[in-house]
Design an enzyme around this catalytic site. Sequence first.
Site, PDB file in Angstrom:
ATOM      1  CE  LYS A  22      -2.172   2.440   3.890  1.00 21.89           C
ATOM      2  NZ  LYS A  22      -0.991   3.057   4.415  1.00 21.89           N
ATOM      3  CG  ASN A  23       2.487   2.708   3.501  1.00 17.99           C
ATOM      4  OD1 ASN A  23       1.318   3.050   3.299  1.00 17.99           O
ATOM      5  ND2 ASN A  23       2.979   2.498   4.706  1.00 17.99           N
ATOM      6  NE  ARG A  93      -1.394  12.506   7.416  1.00 18.06           N
ATOM      7  CZ  ARG A  93      -1.175  13.787   7.630  1.00 18.06           C
ATOM      8  NH1 ARG A  93      -2.126  14.521   8.151  1.00 18.06           N
ATOM      9  NH2 ARG A  93      -0.014  14.331   7.355  1.00 18.06           N
ATOM     10  CB  CYS A 117      -5.167  10.774  11.334  1.00 14.85           C
ATOM     11  SG  CYS A 117      -3.567  10.016  11.369  1.00 14.85           S
ATOM     12  NE  ARG A 122       0.390  10.631   9.620  1.00 17.09           N
ATOM     13  CZ  ARG A 122       0.021   9.565   8.916  1.00 17.09           C
ATOM     14  NH1 ARG A 122      -1.146   9.001   9.163  1.00 17.09           N
ATOM     15  NH2 ARG A 122       0.785   9.054   7.992  1.00 17.09           N
ATOM     16  N   PRO A 123       2.211  16.875  10.829  1.00 18.39           N
ATOM     17  CG  PRO A 123       3.986  17.998  11.858  1.00 18.39           C
ATOM     18  CD  PRO A 123       3.071  16.825  12.015  1.00 18.39           C
ATOM     19  CB  ILE A 124       2.547  18.603   5.328  1.00 18.61           C
ATOM     20  CG1 ILE A 124       1.412  19.535   5.731  1.00 18.61           C
ATOM     21  CG2 ILE A 124       1.972  17.240   5.077  1.00 18.61           C
ATOM     22  CD1 ILE A 124       1.122  20.525   4.740  1.00 18.61           C
ATOM     23  CG  ASP A 125       7.191  20.755   9.319  1.00 15.59           C
ATOM     24  OD1 ASP A 125       6.487  19.754   9.538  1.00 15.59           O
ATOM     25  OD2 ASP A 125       8.342  20.866   9.770  1.00 15.59           O
ATOM     26  CD  GLN A 126      11.101  19.057   7.916  1.00 16.80           C
ATOM     27  OE1 GLN A 126      12.177  19.048   7.333  1.00 16.80           O
ATOM     28  NE2 GLN A 126      10.782  19.985   8.808  1.00 16.80           N
ATOM     29  CG  ASP A 306       3.163   1.722   9.277  1.00 14.07           C
ATOM     30  OD1 ASP A 306       2.884   2.626  10.091  1.00 14.07           O
ATOM     31  OD2 ASP A 306       3.306   1.934   8.060  1.00 14.07           O
ATOM     32  CB  VAL A 328       7.608   7.020  14.083  1.00 13.37           C
ATOM     33  CG1 VAL A 328       7.218   7.623  12.743  1.00 13.37           C
ATOM     34  CG2 VAL A 328       8.915   6.244  13.960  1.00 13.37           C
ATOM     35  NE  ARG A 398      -6.323   4.486   5.179  1.00 15.84           N
ATOM     36  CZ  ARG A 398      -5.277   4.946   5.853  1.00 15.84           C
ATOM     37  NH1 ARG A 398      -5.336   5.132   7.135  1.00 15.84           N
ATOM     38  NH2 ARG A 398      -4.160   5.249   5.231  1.00 15.84           N
TER      39      ARG A 398
HETATM   40  C1  LIG Z   1       1.220   6.315   2.911  1.00 22.56           C
HETATM   41  C2  LIG Z   1       2.450   6.040   3.702  1.00 22.56           C
HETATM   42  O1  LIG Z   1       3.509   5.763   3.154  1.00 22.56           O
HETATM   43  N1  LIG Z   1       2.325   6.098   5.021  1.00 22.56           N
HETATM   44  C3  LIG Z   1       3.474   5.782   5.862  1.00 22.56           C
HETATM   45  C4  LIG Z   1       4.340   7.014   5.969  1.00 22.56           C
HETATM   46  O2  LIG Z   1       3.542   8.070   6.476  1.00 22.56           O
HETATM   47  P1  LIG Z   1       4.091   9.576   6.414  1.00 22.56           P
HETATM   48  O3  LIG Z   1       4.800   9.766   5.125  1.00 22.56           O
HETATM   49  O4  LIG Z   1       2.949  10.468   6.740  1.00 22.56           O
HETATM   50  O5  LIG Z   1       5.117   9.554   7.603  1.00 22.56           O
HETATM   51  P2  LIG Z   1       6.360  10.490   7.832  1.00 22.56           P
HETATM   52  O6  LIG Z   1       7.594   9.674   7.734  1.00 22.56           O
HETATM   53  O7  LIG Z   1       6.248  11.695   6.986  1.00 22.56           O
HETATM   54  O8  LIG Z   1       6.136  10.933   9.344  1.00 22.56           O
HETATM   55  C5  LIG Z   1       6.976  10.541  10.385  1.00 22.56           C
HETATM   56  C6  LIG Z   1       7.010  11.591  11.455  1.00 22.56           C
HETATM   57  O9  LIG Z   1       7.494  12.823  10.914  1.00 22.56           O
HETATM   58  C7  LIG Z   1       6.607  13.875  11.212  1.00 22.56           C
HETATM   59  N2  LIG Z   1       6.615  14.833  10.076  1.00 22.56           N
HETATM   60  C8  LIG Z   1       6.429  14.377   8.810  1.00 22.56           C
HETATM   61  C9  LIG Z   1       6.420  15.243   7.748  1.00 22.56           C
HETATM   62  C10 LIG Z   1       6.600  16.615   8.004  1.00 22.56           C
HETATM   63  O10 LIG Z   1       6.595  17.446   7.090  1.00 22.56           O
HETATM   64  N3  LIG Z   1       6.778  17.021   9.275  1.00 22.56           N
HETATM   65  C11 LIG Z   1       6.799  16.160  10.328  1.00 22.56           C
HETATM   66  O11 LIG Z   1       6.966  16.581  11.477  1.00 22.56           O
HETATM   67  C12 LIG Z   1       5.258  13.178  11.364  1.00 22.56           C
HETATM   68  O12 LIG Z   1       4.367  13.939  12.122  1.00 22.56           O
HETATM   69  C13 LIG Z   1       5.653  11.897  12.064  1.00 22.56           C
HETATM   70  O13 LIG Z   1       5.782  12.116  13.441  1.00 22.56           O
HETATM   71  O14 LIG Z   1       5.442   6.721   6.828  1.00 22.56           O
HETATM   72  C14 LIG Z   1       5.050   6.418   8.179  1.00 22.56           C
HETATM   73  C15 LIG Z   1       6.314   6.242   8.990  1.00 22.56           C
HETATM   74  O15 LIG Z   1       7.007   5.119   8.585  1.00 22.56           O
HETATM   75  C16 LIG Z   1       4.160   5.178   8.174  1.00 22.56           C
HETATM   76  O16 LIG Z   1       3.667   4.976   9.472  1.00 22.56           O
HETATM   77  C17 LIG Z   1       2.983   5.345   7.231  1.00 22.56           C
HETATM   78  O17 LIG Z   1       2.322   4.116   7.084  1.00 22.56           O
HETATM   79  C1  LIG Z   2      -0.269   4.890   9.166  1.00 20.14           C
HETATM   80  C2  LIG Z   2      -0.423   4.197   8.048  1.00 20.14           C
HETATM   81  O1  LIG Z   2      -0.841   4.696   6.853  1.00 20.14           O
HETATM   82  P1  LIG Z   2      -1.185   6.216   6.465  1.00 20.14           P
HETATM   83  O2  LIG Z   2       0.087   6.991   6.476  1.00 20.14           O
HETATM   84  O3  LIG Z   2      -1.708   6.064   5.069  1.00 20.14           O
HETATM   85  O4  LIG Z   2      -2.195   6.725   7.448  1.00 20.14           O
HETATM   86  C3  LIG Z   2      -0.126   2.733   7.977  1.00 20.14           C
HETATM   87  O5  LIG Z   2      -0.066   2.211   6.842  1.00 20.14           O
HETATM   88  O6  LIG Z   2       0.011   2.089   9.040  1.00 20.14           O
END
Ligand SMILES: CC(=O)N[C@H]1[C@@H](OP(=O)(O)OP(=O)(O)OC[C@H]2O[C@@H](n3ccc(=O)[nH]c3=O)[C@H](O)[C@@H]2O)O[C@H](CO)[C@@H](O)[C@@H]1O
Ligand SMILES: C=C(OP(=O)(O)O)C(=O)O
Length: 436
Positions: A22-23, A93, A117, A122-126, A306, A328, A398
């Site tokens: 999925k990921n 997301r 969630c 889960r911010p997206i600042d990066q 995960d 994480v 999902r």
């Molecule tokens: C669809 C998908 O691939 N989902 C996976 C992806 O989620 P996702 O890509 O959302 O996970 P990230 O690696 O980005 O997030 C990890 C951590 O970094 C923080 N963060 C992230 C981005 C940012 O801009 N700023 C920030 O602070 C997040 O809040 C979190 O605490 O990787 C996670 C970590 O292995 C997995 O649990 C999810 O299953």
């Molecule tokens: C947290 C997960 O996925 P998502 O980032 O899509 O919410 C996951 O696959 O366990």
Amino acid sequence: MEKIIVRGGRRLEGSVRVEGAKNAVLPVIAASILASRGTSTIKEVPTLADVFTINEVLRYLNIDVAFENGQIHVDATSELKTEAPFEYVRKMRASFLVMGPLLARVGLSRIALPGGCAIGSRPIDQHLKGFEAMGATVKIGNGFIEAKIDGRLQGAKIYLDFPSVGATENIMMAATLAEGTTVIENAAKEPEIVCLANYLNAMGATVIGAGTGTIRIVGAEELAGAEHTVVPDRIEAGTYMVAAAITQGDVLIENAIAEHLRPLIAKMEEMGVQIHEEGQGLRVRGPRELKPVDIKTMPHPGFPTDLQSQMMALLLRANGTSVITETVFENRFMHVEEFRRMNGDIKIEGRSSVINGPVNLQGAEVASTDLRAGAALVLAGLVAEGYTRVTELKHIDRGYVDFTGKLAALGADIERVNEGVETTPAKEQSLKSNLA
Ligand SMILES: CC(=O)N[C@H]1[C@@H](OP(=O)(O)OP(=O)(O)OC[C@H]2O[C@@H](n3ccc(=O)[nH]c3=O)[C@H](O)[C@@H]2O)O[C@H](CO)[C@@H](O)[C@@H]1O
Ligand SMILES: C=C(OP(=O)(O)O)C(=O)O
């Protein structure tokens, strides 16, 4: 209400095949947006709710997507729309992963702001820091994020504060069409990143170093559709490995790649589980007695968050005290409360959970709080006394293809039902007739 009902006590035996990840498939489908020529064919696509959602996002953007027999054909050669509304981002997301490709291809991208969630804020600042470093202007307002560039994005050096999977993917995709070279430092190293890089390279991009902490992307003028096979799902594989171990079973997990599962294999072996590479998969045999272990979730190649809740189910059966530390996500212990309903002895101390085993798990009605938590509750149900009823199946759907069917094929006493809930008027009716 749909429920999975599982009766504990069956030993699992046989073999189960792991699907495409999925990921990995979600960013790969998003990356198809980059192809201004030709059609992409993506193979080993799992039939998951999230795949339907990302397909809908692409169709909304005016992209032709056909999904049949485990393959997706994407034609993104028409003029594209630039907006992804909240209804998609709210459902999933990962819809935000269309931002990088759209920005790179069209110069404009407007995506609904993803909220938090159940597992954290889960911010997206990066992601945004990366787009800005490449010259984009980013504005946030009215629940949307808009990123814009006049002309082409410019190659840049981007250091991520944390090796975010999504930010690495979004920036990597955007950089494929930038002018010049982009270097992502402290990049995520997950196998899904490598899968995406392989697809981008097949499309004509130059991505070097995926799977290490430094990824270099040399921008191209245009990319074309390509054929790509999605990497097997290490999290689905890990879930069935725990299912085999918890039931003292003997299961061959076909299509599981040992290299991607090292942190799980190491911890399970420490617990006394026997794991051997066999053909194109892994054979897992559960012991009579499990030893406790401590686990800390980390970015790859550390222990994956995960698989944290599934391992918690297994540790509830171990002979002694184990500690799981979640580094994480800030709030990924929602399942603890549900395990307690099944007689789990778990204490939360800050970012750690202390699990005292072994406990006799008891069947109960429990709710999935996220997709992995839902799977973990089913795993616990496989060894609980009596019936466990797991609700909120939209989460499990999902991330797991036919979870119930695959476990049943291994010998589990499990079914998915649509059990009616007694409504208040019906209850009142029966009270009235009792009183009469
Ligand atoms: C669809 C998908 O691939 N989902 C996976 C992806 O989620 P996702 O890509 O959302 O996970 P990230 O690696 O980005 O997030 C990890 C951590 O970094 C923080 N963060 C992230 C981005 C940012 O801009 N700023 C920030 O602070 C997040 O809040 C979190 O605490 O990787 C996670 C970590 O292995 C997995 O649990 C999810 O299953
Ligand atoms: C947290 C997960 O996925 P998502 O980032 O899509 O919410 C996951 O696959 O366990």
